[in-house]
Motif scaffolding. Structure first.
Motif, PDB file in Angstrom:
ATOM      1  N   GLU A  71      65.995 -76.338  19.915  1.00  0.00           N
ATOM      2  CA  GLU A  71      66.600 -76.110  21.233  1.00  0.00           C
ATOM      3  C   GLU A  71      68.110 -76.208  21.088  1.00  0.00           C
ATOM      4  O   GLU A  71      68.621 -77.144  20.460  1.00  0.00           O
ATOM      5  CB  GLU A  71      66.111 -77.141  22.240  1.00  0.00           C
ATOM      6  CG  GLU A  71      64.688 -76.945  22.702  1.00  0.00           C
ATOM      7  CD  GLU A  71      64.329 -77.949  23.787  1.00  0.00           C
ATOM      8  OE1 GLU A  71      64.254 -77.561  24.965  1.00  0.00           O
ATOM      9  OE2 GLU A  71      64.138 -79.125  23.451  1.00  0.00           O
ATOM     10  N   ASN A  72      68.812 -75.283  21.671  1.00  0.00           N
ATOM     11  CA  ASN A  72      70.273 -75.263  21.603  1.00  0.00           C
ATOM     12  C   ASN A  72      70.770 -74.502  22.825  1.00  0.00           C
ATOM     13  O   ASN A  72      70.787 -73.272  22.838  1.00  0.00           O
ATOM     14  CB  ASN A  72      70.728 -74.583  20.302  1.00  0.00           C
ATOM     15  CG  ASN A  72      72.243 -74.546  20.164  1.00  0.00           C
ATOM     16  OD1 ASN A  72      72.977 -74.999  21.048  1.00  0.00           O
ATOM     17  ND2 ASN A  72      72.721 -74.007  19.052  1.00  0.00           N
ATOM     18  N   TYR A  73      71.127 -75.250  23.881  1.00  0.00           N
ATOM     19  CA  TYR A  73      71.536 -74.585  25.120  1.00  0.00           C
ATOM     20  C   TYR A  73      72.509 -75.463  25.896  1.00  0.00           C
ATOM     21  O   TYR A  73      72.654 -76.668  25.627  1.00  0.00           O
ATOM     22  CB  TYR A  73      70.315 -74.262  25.984  1.00  0.00           C
ATOM     23  CG  TYR A  73      69.548 -75.468  26.468  1.00  0.00           C
ATOM     24  CD1 TYR A  73      69.847 -76.066  27.690  1.00  0.00           C
ATOM     25  CD2 TYR A  73      68.504 -76.006  25.708  1.00  0.00           C
ATOM     26  CE1 TYR A  73      69.138 -77.174  28.146  1.00  0.00           C
ATOM     27  CE2 TYR A  73      67.793 -77.104  26.154  1.00  0.00           C
ATOM     28  CZ  TYR A  73      68.109 -77.690  27.368  1.00  0.00           C
ATOM     29  OH  TYR A  73      67.410 -78.778  27.806  1.00  0.00           O
ATOM     30  N   ASN A  74      73.174 -74.863  26.867  1.00  0.00           N
ATOM     31  CA  ASN A  74      74.083 -75.586  27.753  1.00  0.00           C
ATOM     32  C   ASN A  74      73.390 -75.854  29.083  1.00  0.00           C
ATOM     33  O   ASN A  74      72.818 -74.939  29.685  1.00  0.00           O
ATOM     34  CB  ASN A  74      75.365 -74.781  28.000  1.00  0.00           C
ATOM     35  CG  ASN A  74      76.214 -74.654  26.753  1.00  0.00           C
ATOM     36  OD1 ASN A  74      76.256 -75.553  25.925  1.00  0.00           O
ATOM     37  ND2 ASN A  74      76.885 -73.513  26.600  1.00  0.00           N
ATOM     38  N   ASN A  75      73.449 -77.110  29.527  1.00  0.00           N
ATOM     39  CA  ASN A  75      72.915 -77.484  30.837  1.00  0.00           C
ATOM     40  C   ASN A  75      74.090 -77.513  31.811  1.00  0.00           C
ATOM     41  O   ASN A  75      74.857 -78.473  31.842  1.00  0.00           O
ATOM     42  CB  ASN A  75      72.229 -78.857  30.759  1.00  0.00           C
ATOM     43  CG  ASN A  75      71.553 -79.255  32.050  1.00  0.00           C
ATOM     44  OD1 ASN A  75      72.075 -79.025  33.145  1.00  0.00           O
ATOM     45  ND2 ASN A  75      70.387 -79.878  31.929  1.00  0.00           N
ATOM     46  N   ALA A  76      74.224 -76.434  32.591  1.00  0.00           N
ATOM     47  CA  ALA A  76      75.378 -76.309  33.481  1.00  0.00           C
ATOM     48  C   ALA A  76      75.364 -77.367  34.582  1.00  0.00           C
ATOM     49  O   ALA A  76      76.425 -77.817  35.033  1.00  0.00           O
ATOM     50  CB  ALA A  76      75.409 -74.904  34.092  1.00  0.00           C
ATOM     51  N   THR A  77      74.173 -77.770  35.028  1.00  0.00           N
ATOM     52  CA  THR A  77      74.072 -78.771  36.098  1.00  0.00           C
ATOM     53  C   THR A  77      74.665 -80.101  35.658  1.00  0.00           C
ATOM     54  O   THR A  77      75.387 -80.761  36.416  1.00  0.00           O
ATOM     55  CB  THR A  77      72.599 -78.966  36.510  1.00  0.00           C
ATOM     56  OG1 THR A  77      72.062 -77.718  36.939  1.00  0.00           O
ATOM     57  CG2 THR A  77      72.491 -79.988  37.630  1.00  0.00           C
ATOM     58  N   LEU A  78      74.365 -80.505  34.440  1.00  0.00           N
ATOM     59  CA  LEU A  78      74.843 -81.788  33.929  1.00  0.00           C
ATOM     60  C   LEU A  78      76.137 -81.666  33.132  1.00  0.00           C
ATOM     61  O   LEU A  78      76.703 -82.677  32.720  1.00  0.00           O
ATOM     62  CB  LEU A  78      73.762 -82.435  33.056  1.00  0.00           C
ATOM     63  CG  LEU A  78      72.399 -82.667  33.724  1.00  0.00           C
ATOM     64  CD1 LEU A  78      71.441 -83.345  32.756  1.00  0.00           C
ATOM     65  CD2 LEU A  78      72.557 -83.487  34.995  1.00  0.00           C
ATOM     66  N   ASN A  79      76.568 -80.410  32.890  1.00  0.00           N
ATOM     67  CA  ASN A  79      77.777 -80.162  32.107  1.00  0.00           C
ATOM     68  C   ASN A  79      77.643 -80.772  30.707  1.00  0.00           C
ATOM     69  O   ASN A  79      78.545 -81.445  30.210  1.00  0.00           O
ATOM     70  CB  ASN A  79      79.009 -80.727  32.821  1.00  0.00           C
ATOM     71  CG  ASN A  79      80.315 -80.207  32.243  1.00  0.00           C
ATOM     72  OD1 ASN A  79      80.384 -79.063  31.792  1.00  0.00           O
ATOM     73  ND2 ASN A  79      81.350 -81.035  32.234  1.00  0.00           N
ATOM     74  N   LYS A  80      76.497 -80.532  30.092  1.00  0.00           N
ATOM     75  CA  LYS A  80      76.214 -81.049  28.759  1.00  0.00           C
ATOM     76  C   LYS A  80      75.581 -79.952  27.915  1.00  0.00           C
ATOM     77  O   LYS A  80      74.895 -79.051  28.425  1.00  0.00           O
ATOM     78  CB  LYS A  80      75.254 -82.247  28.814  1.00  0.00           C
ATOM     79  CG  LYS A  80      75.791 -83.451  29.578  1.00  0.00           C
ATOM     80  CD  LYS A  80      76.915 -84.133  28.836  1.00  0.00           C
ATOM     81  CE  LYS A  80      77.439 -85.339  29.599  1.00  0.00           C
ATOM     82  NZ  LYS A  80      78.231 -84.957  30.799  1.00  0.00           N
TER      83      LYS A  80
END
Length: 640
Positions: free
Chosen positions: A557-566
């Motif tokens: 898994e390699n993604y950006n979580n925009a909600t948490l800014n992580k």
């Protein structure tokens, strides 16, 4: 012949001597007397008075301490008045020693004495303002504050309601006393540890620097207390009642919010009065939901799930995010009651409560005289099913020959009996319960979410809401694992995390390794091969270099979580079981290597603990220099 009269000559000569020579012995004597009189009146007498008043204060403090130990503080008001009176007398005596402030060697000692007396004086003034309101609360903890005895508030619900009723008065008294405590702290901070006689502190384990820091921290937090009272009142159902969804999580089967959601219930609160609490197996609620969506890919890959179910909705370590998932399911339940928030309780919190109340006796259907404790031992190896609560839960679920309905009711029956005992606790047991609640909030074994923005802001301020902060300017890490195999290895597994940060040209490269060690022996219904979906949450914009030690059948898994800014990196790990005691504990390590984003404050590093995770060893190295090694019980910020 001339006769000379020597006596007359002698008299004449004597009378011709200077006056001061005639009175010299008397002058010396008088000077000595005046000197000692001055010493007595301006040094000895004040010091004797100081000692007298100090001893009187000490006697009173011992009386208060004895009263505290015996839960009997009937005379607390007069005791404080006595101390205040002696402090005033001490201040007067200290004033007569003001000249010591001009003597270089003694100046520091005198200023410390003066500041200490002023600190005590202002502190007492603040305490006297708070005493009337506090006397309304102390009986709830079992203290005798009047000759008529302890207030008859026997049930926990009554006690909470009484505290809620007293909150406005307590808040006002703290607000009125705040300026006094601020003044007291200003004098305390002036005390110089270098000018305190060692004999005063010898053998008492007193660290003045720590005391100054602790007092300053408490004083600075006082405004928060009285400003937060409206939120506390709203949470406790004043004036409008509240209904909260309770989620019980099994931390032996780790999930992102603290464990597998095994049971649920409802908590009703009105003006601090807690209504009847009933709980059910989570699968009862799951059958009532009508939210038909495809399960997230990791659940499909590692758990064999196709459709998503409410018991697996806590996929995010960020409580607001997981609550949003839970609400998506709950809102589809026909006729579901409105809830004002969600309260997550996990295994370790329940264990602490069981310990606080001295165990929980279960209904006879589960066996005669079954008393659950929190031994937390390898009960399956000791065949001690008749004690440990955690093992009994698993035994009832997997091995009991009781009817299915009674097996599934075990957790709800246990929670019912425990809550009844907690809410009826008093005295030292109640103090233990209160301490466990606050410690569990700090350690993320109890997590709160409220729909009301004011209430949510309140618990977020104290980090009681399991929120992943969006705006972290420095480095950040949270290791999040989800045991999707169903075994309860997390009761026994020890975890260690290391972070190594190195500069490489213009970039900083971080290597984070997680090592799991499992000493437990294989038991098909309790301990199996450890299989976990592992993710790390890192600063937004981090670039993955590699993941090693992962399961060959997993996927990256390699993604950006925009909600948490992580940014999130993840994979799956599989650790074999320990088959017999002659074998060493089994272990496995997964290592993530990644480039940190440019522009972050590399000197700050926030490490968040996953809710429900047992205390784990953390070690941090920066540019080959060890920064710190510690046990992570709660979130921690480091300076690199």
């Amino acid at each position: 012949m001339t006769i000379i009269d020597f006596s007359q000559y002698a008299l004449q000569k004597k009378s011709s001597e200077p006056f001061y020579k005639k009175k010299y012995p008397y002058i010396i004597l008088a000077s000595v007397l005046v000197f000692f009189a001055l010493i007595f009146f301006f040094l000895v007498r004040p010091l004797l008075h100081l000692k007298k008043y100090y001893n009187a204060i000490n006697v009173t403090l011992h009386v208060i301490e004895a009263g505290k130990k015996n839960k009997d503080i009937i005379g607390i008001g007069s005791d404080l008045n006595s101390i205040s009176s002696n402090i005033s007398l001490m201040k007067r005596s200290v004033g007569t020693l003001a000249y010591l402030g001009y003597i270089p060697y003694l100046k520091g000692y005198y200023e410390n004495l003066n500041n200490a007396v002023d600190f005590a004086s202002w502190s007492l003034l603040g305490l006297e303002k708070m005493t009337p309101s506090m006397l309304k609360v102390l009986p709830l903890l079992g203290y005798k504050v009047s000759a008529s005895g302890v207030a008859q508030t026997t049930s926990g619900s009554q006690k909470i309601a009484a505290v809620v009723n007293a909150l406005p008065e307590i808040g006002l008294s703290i607000k009125n006393a705040d300026s006094d405590f601020v003044s007291a702290n200003s004098y305390l901070q002036k005390i110089n540890p270098n000018y305190i006689p060692k004999s005063i502190l010898k053998g008492k384990g007193i660290n003045i620097v720590n005391i100054k820091n602790d007092v300053a921290s408490v004083i600075s937090a006082l405004p928060n207390f009285y400003n937060d009272i409206p939120a506390v009142e709203d949470i406790l159902g004043v004036p409008n009642g509240k209904n909260y969804l309770l989620i019980m999580q099994n931390s032996g089967e780790m999930r992102p919010t603290g464990g597998f959601m095994t049971a649920y219930g409802f908590l009703n609160v009105q003006n601090g009065n807690i209504g009847h609490v009933n709980s059910q197996n989570i699968y009862v609620l799951s059958k009532l939901t009508n939210y038909n969506v495809l399960a997230p890919l990791p659940l499909r890959e590692y758990n064999g799930a196709t459709s998503w179910q409410i018991q697996d909705a806590n996929t995010s370590p960020d409580i607001p995010s997981s609550v949003s998932n839970i609400y998506n399911f709950y809102d589809t339940v026909y006729g579901a009651s409105h809830v004002d928030g969600v309260i997550f309780l996990n295994t370790w919190f329940v264990d602490s409560l069981i310990n606080d109340v001295g165990g929980v006796k279960m209904p006879s259907v589960y066996g005669n005289n079954l008393v659950l404790t929190n031994k937390n031992i390898y009960c399956y190896q000791n065949k001690d099913y008749m004690s440990d609560a955690n093992c009994w839960m698993e035994y009832m679920s997997e091995k009991s020959t009781l009817p299915q309905s009674e097996r599934k009711a075990f957790i709800s029956d246990m929670m019912h009996e425990l809550l009844q005992k907690v809410l009826s606790s008093s005295g030292s047991d109640l103090e233990k319960v209160i301490n466990s609640v606050f410690q569990s909030l700090t350690d993320k074994n109890v997590l709160l979410y409220f729909n009301n923005t004011q209430d949510e802001n309140f618990i977020s301020k104290y980090n009681w809401g399991g929120v992943v902060p969006q705006n972290t300017k420095g480095d950040y890490l949270q290791v999040v694992e989800a045991n999707l195999a169903g075994a309860k290895d997390n009761y026994f597994i020890n975890e260690a995390v290391s972070s190594n940060i190195q500069k490489d040209g213009n970039n900083y490269i971080q290597t984070t390794s997680i090592t799991w060690t499992n000493p437990a022996l294989y038991e098909d219904w309790l301990v199996g091969p450890y299989m976990s979906w592992v993710r790390i949450y890192v600063p937004m914009g981090s670039k993955l270099i590699s993941i090693t030690g992962k399961d060959v059948n997993g996927y990256v898994e390699n993604y950006n979580n925009a909600t948490l800014n992580k940014t999130v990196f993840g994979d799956h790990i599989r650790i074999l079981s320990r088959l017999n005691s002659s074998n060493p504990p089994t272990s496995g390590t997964m290592t993530f290597k990644y480039i940190l984003p440019s522009g972050i404050d590399i000197n700050q590093y926030l490490i968040q603990k996953q809710p429900g995770e047992l205390p784990e060893t953390e070690s941090v190295t920066f540019e080959n220099n060890p920064v710190d090694t510690f046990i992570l019980n709660s979130d921690k910020t480091l300076s690199l």
